[in-house]
Write a protein that holds these residues in place. Sequence first.
Motif, PDB file in Angstrom:
ATOM      1  N   TYR A  86       0.848  -1.186   0.000  1.00 51.51           N
ATOM      2  CA  TYR A  86       0.000   0.000   0.000  1.00 51.51           C
ATOM      3  C   TYR A  86       0.883   1.236   0.000  1.00 51.51           C
ATOM      4  CZ  TYR A  86       0.581   0.920   5.052  1.00 51.51           C
ATOM      5  OH  TYR A  86       1.088   1.221   6.289  1.00 51.51           O
ATOM      6  N   HIS A  87       0.357   2.294  -0.567  1.00 56.32           N
ATOM      7  CA  HIS A  87       1.076   3.565  -0.636  1.00 56.32           C
ATOM      8  C   HIS A  87       0.558   4.455   0.491  1.00 56.32           C
ATOM      9  CE1 HIS A  87       2.510   7.171  -3.279  1.00 56.32           C
ATOM     10  NE2 HIS A  87       3.001   7.194  -2.059  1.00 56.32           N
ATOM     11  N   ASP A  88       1.382   4.613   1.497  1.00 59.10           N
ATOM     12  CA  ASP A  88       1.065   5.474   2.640  1.00 59.10           C
ATOM     13  C   ASP A  88       1.336   6.917   2.200  1.00 59.10           C
ATOM     14  OD1 ASP A  88       0.617   6.571   5.126  1.00 59.10           O
ATOM     15  OD2 ASP A  88       2.500   5.831   5.985  1.00 59.10           O
ATOM     16  N   VAL A  89       0.407   7.471   1.461  1.00 57.99           N
ATOM     17  CA  VAL A  89       0.588   8.774   0.816  1.00 57.99           C
ATOM     18  C   VAL A  89       0.884   9.879   1.821  1.00 57.99           C
ATOM     19  CG1 VAL A  89      -0.519  10.524  -0.643  1.00 57.99           C
ATOM     20  CG2 VAL A  89      -0.870   8.098  -1.126  1.00 57.99           C
ATOM     21  N   ASN A  90       0.186   9.888   2.955  1.00 59.72           N
ATOM     22  CA  ASN A  90       0.379  10.973   3.923  1.00 59.72           C
ATOM     23  C   ASN A  90       1.493  10.676   4.934  1.00 59.72           C
ATOM     24  OD1 ASN A  90      -0.861   9.080   5.531  1.00 59.72           O
ATOM     25  ND2 ASN A  90      -2.687  10.306   5.943  1.00 59.72           N
ATOM     26  N   GLY A  91       2.113   9.489   4.832  1.00 62.41           N
ATOM     27  CA  GLY A  91       3.260   9.172   5.669  1.00 62.41           C
ATOM     28  C   GLY A  91       2.966   8.988   7.145  1.00 62.41           C
ATOM     29  N   ASN A  96      -4.818   4.199   5.722  1.00 58.80           N
ATOM     30  CA  ASN A  96      -6.028   4.914   6.128  1.00 58.80           C
ATOM     31  C   ASN A  96      -7.262   4.345   5.442  1.00 58.80           C
ATOM     32  OD1 ASN A  96      -3.828   7.584   5.942  1.00 58.80           O
ATOM     33  ND2 ASN A  96      -4.683   6.900   7.868  1.00 58.80           N
ATOM     34  N   THR A  97      -8.370   4.351   6.187  1.00 51.01           N
ATOM     35  CA  THR A  97      -9.632   3.829   5.673  1.00 51.01           C
ATOM     36  C   THR A  97     -10.749   4.830   5.962  1.00 51.01           C
ATOM     37  OG1 THR A  97     -10.082   2.671   7.752  1.00 51.01           O
ATOM     38  CG2 THR A  97      -8.953   1.416   6.040  1.00 51.01           C
ATOM     39  N   ASN A  98     -11.856   4.646   5.259  1.00 52.31           N
ATOM     40  CA  ASN A  98     -13.026   5.476   5.514  1.00 52.31           C
ATOM     41  C   ASN A  98     -13.819   4.865   6.675  1.00 52.31           C
ATOM     42  OD1 ASN A  98     -14.665   3.384   4.515  1.00 52.31           O
ATOM     43  ND2 ASN A  98     -14.943   4.344   2.514  1.00 52.31           N
ATOM     44  N   PRO A  99     -14.915   5.460   7.091  1.00 57.13           N
ATOM     45  CA  PRO A  99     -15.690   4.930   8.217  1.00 57.13           C
ATOM     46  C   PRO A  99     -16.221   3.507   8.004  1.00 57.13           C
ATOM     47  CG  PRO A  99     -16.318   7.188   7.806  1.00 57.13           C
ATOM     48  CD  PRO A  99     -15.409   6.786   6.682  1.00 57.13           C
TER      49      PRO A  99
END
Length: 140
Positions: A86-91, A96-99
């Motif tokens: 996965y690409h952890d774009v925000n580092g 990250n997931t939605n609700p």
Amino acid sequence: MKTVTAALAALTLATAAPALAVEPSRLTLTFETGAPTGAVMVALYDSEAAWSDGAPVRSARLDVAAGQRTATFDDLPAGDYGMKAYHDVNGDGTMNTNPFGMPTEPYAFSNNAVGNMGPARWDRARFAVPGTTAQTIVIR
């Protein structure tokens, strides 16, 4: 008697010949990322059981912000493997997931396999690593 002598001679020749060892392989995974930030987290699995809920045999973290786009795994024994990334774009170190639990950051599987309501299945993501070769796979 001739048969026994011939069999012993063949056995002697077979044991005197050097064994052909299968050398480990090198696997290079190249990632095509959409954002120049964060990191790509890579996990390599060597069995269906590990793919489902086990630990990876190898892992890597690629610093996309620093220009890293490839992960190289040396000395891999020949066999079947599967890759999750996965690409952890925000580092922030997490996917990250939605609700509803759906990923909001890019992810990928080997063979560019696609999952259905979860990760791709092992039979779709697995690929062979033959001994004694270098192999490069592009992940989109």
